[in-house]
Design a protein around this motif. Structure first.
Motif, PDB file in Angstrom:
ATOM      1  N   GLY A  74      -0.858   4.519   1.182  1.00  0.00           N
ATOM      2  CA  GLY A  74      -1.331   4.813   2.444  1.00  0.00           C
ATOM      3  C   GLY A  74      -2.828   5.008   2.487  1.00  0.00           C
ATOM      4  O   GLY A  74      -3.375   5.812   3.032  1.00  0.00           O
TER       5      GLY A  74
ATOM      6  N   ASP B  37       0.927  -1.326   0.147  1.00  0.00           N
ATOM      7  CA  ASP B  37      -0.057  -0.084   0.010  1.00  0.00           C
ATOM      8  C   ASP B  37       0.765   1.324   0.117  1.00  0.00           C
ATOM      9  O   ASP B  37       0.997   1.933   1.021  1.00  0.00           O
ATOM     10  CB  ASP B  37      -0.781   0.108   1.052  1.00  0.00           C
TER      11      ASP B  37
ATOM     12  N   THR C 294     -12.924   2.485   5.461  1.00  0.00           N
ATOM     13  CA  THR C 294     -13.801   1.984   6.749  1.00  0.00           C
ATOM     14  C   THR C 294     -14.697   0.953   6.280  1.00  0.00           C
ATOM     15  O   THR C 294     -15.311  -0.117   7.085  1.00  0.00           O
ATOM     16  CB  THR C 294     -14.960   3.207   7.099  1.00  0.00           C
TER      17      THR C 294
ATOM     18  N   LEU D 255      -5.388   2.177   2.494  1.00  0.00           N
ATOM     19  CA  LEU D 255      -6.001   1.065   3.399  1.00  0.00           C
ATOM     20  C   LEU D 255      -6.227   1.174   4.987  1.00  0.00           C
ATOM     21  O   LEU D 255      -7.374   0.907   5.296  1.00  0.00           O
ATOM     22  CB  LEU D 255      -5.247  -0.295   3.065  1.00  0.00           C
ATOM     23  N   ASP D 256      -5.497   2.193   5.495  1.00  0.00           N
ATOM     24  CA  ASP D 256      -5.549   2.432   6.946  1.00  0.00           C
ATOM     25  C   ASP D 256      -6.899   3.517   6.984  1.00  0.00           C
ATOM     26  O   ASP D 256      -7.215   3.705   7.990  1.00  0.00           O
ATOM     27  CB  ASP D 256      -4.524   3.187   7.407  1.00  0.00           C
ATOM     28  N   HIS D 257      -7.385   4.157   5.882  1.00  0.00           N
ATOM     29  CA  HIS D 257      -8.481   5.045   5.736  1.00  0.00           C
ATOM     30  C   HIS D 257      -9.911   4.271   5.410  1.00  0.00           C
ATOM     31  O   HIS D 257     -10.883   5.110   5.365  1.00  0.00           O
ATOM     32  CB  HIS D 257      -8.196   6.344   4.923  1.00  0.00           C
TER      33      HIS D 257
END
Length: 283
Positions: free
Chosen positions: A84, A81, A90, A86-88
């Motif tokens: 950046g 990733d 939901t 995938l951390d966002h």
């Protein structure tokens, strides 16, 4: 005041040809204004049933040589990733589609656009379904539009009727190459929306890899997420990755952007068989 109207009416009555020409011109002008206003309204309300358009984005792929632009999945991010995202994320809702799948009833095949969706489609869109709204949780159920149900079954109630949907994969059977077909039971009727939609399926079935259709993904991100910054990170990451093909691009867009940009390399020109509808940006 009354005399003014009387004189005006008398003048118009005497000049019949002048009056007729002006009335026809006024009528045509009003008709054009109504048509244009209706067109602009319909273009501005595409995907009006999307629960929160500002939080729905989709991965897209673009080929410069062919001009192909269409939704994609997140497979290219699973190993690395680099942007950046995938951390966002939901929530994800996977779907796939085929613009001219053969649907069979009573032994006759009819081509129609079909999509398969995950059960959490309700978290992304409000669908006007008459019947079992939980049908996508069952592997053998389907929804069908009222218009397509009339084509297949006439005036017969389609609820509980059987459909067969062809897979895109091929197999050898009795010395012939055929496509597997899967049976579904009509559990709901899709009512015609009063606004434009990007996807225009005649049949919706539960998501399954057995259909061998290309997977695509709707993604929920938090409110206020900067999609333009995401696009720039995609561009920067691509330029730094020498392994990518020079004419091939991955990026992201809001779901509504697909309506203005979508172009498939195998788009059919036959009216009524298009899975994706497209339009021209005017604002």
């Amino acid at each position: 005041m009354m005399n003014t109207f009387r004189y005006a009416f008398r003048f118009l009555h005497r000049q019949k040809h002048f009056t007729l020409i002006n009335v026809i011109g006024l009528a045509l002008s009003l008709a054009c204004c109504i048509i244009l206003t209706r067109y602009l309204y319909r273009e501005a309300t595409v995907e009006n049933h999307c629960i929160d358009p500002s939080t729905v984005i989709v991965p897209v792929e673009y080929y410069e040589t062919s001009g192909t632009y269409m939704p994609d999945d997140l497979e290219f991010l699973k190993e690395d990733d680099g942007i950046g995202l995938l951390d966002h994320v939901t929530e994800q809702c996977i779907f796939s589609g085929n613009r001219a799948v053969k649907s069979k009833s009573d032994g006759d095949w009819t081509s129609a656009p079909v999509i398969s969706v995950a059960p959490n489609v309700w978290n992304f869109f409000r669908l006007d379904i008459t019947g079992d709204k939980s049908a996508m949780e069952r592997p053998d159920a389907c929804w069908i539009t009222r218009d397509f149900a009339h084509i297949l079954f006439g005036d017969t109630d389609p609820m509980g009727m059987t459909l067969y949907i062809q897979s895109s994969s091929l197999q050898m059977r009795a010395g012939k190459i055929t496509s597997p077909e899967y049976q579904y039971t009509v559990a709901g009727i899709i009512e015609t929306p009063s606004f434009k939609t990007i996807l225009n399926p005649s049949v919706i079935v539960p998501y399954s890899k057995k259909l061998s259709w290309s997977a695509m993904t709707w993604i929920h991100v938090p409110k206020g997420y900067d999609i333009e910054a995401l696009k720039q990170r995609c561009t920067n990451n691509l330029e730094a990755d020498k392994k990518q093909y020079s004419d091939y691009r991955h990026n992201f867009d809001s779901w509504k952007e697909i309506y203005y940009k979508y172009r498939s390399s195998n788009q059919s020109q036959k009216h009524g068989n298009e899975l994706f509808s497209t339009g021209n940006r005017f604002i």
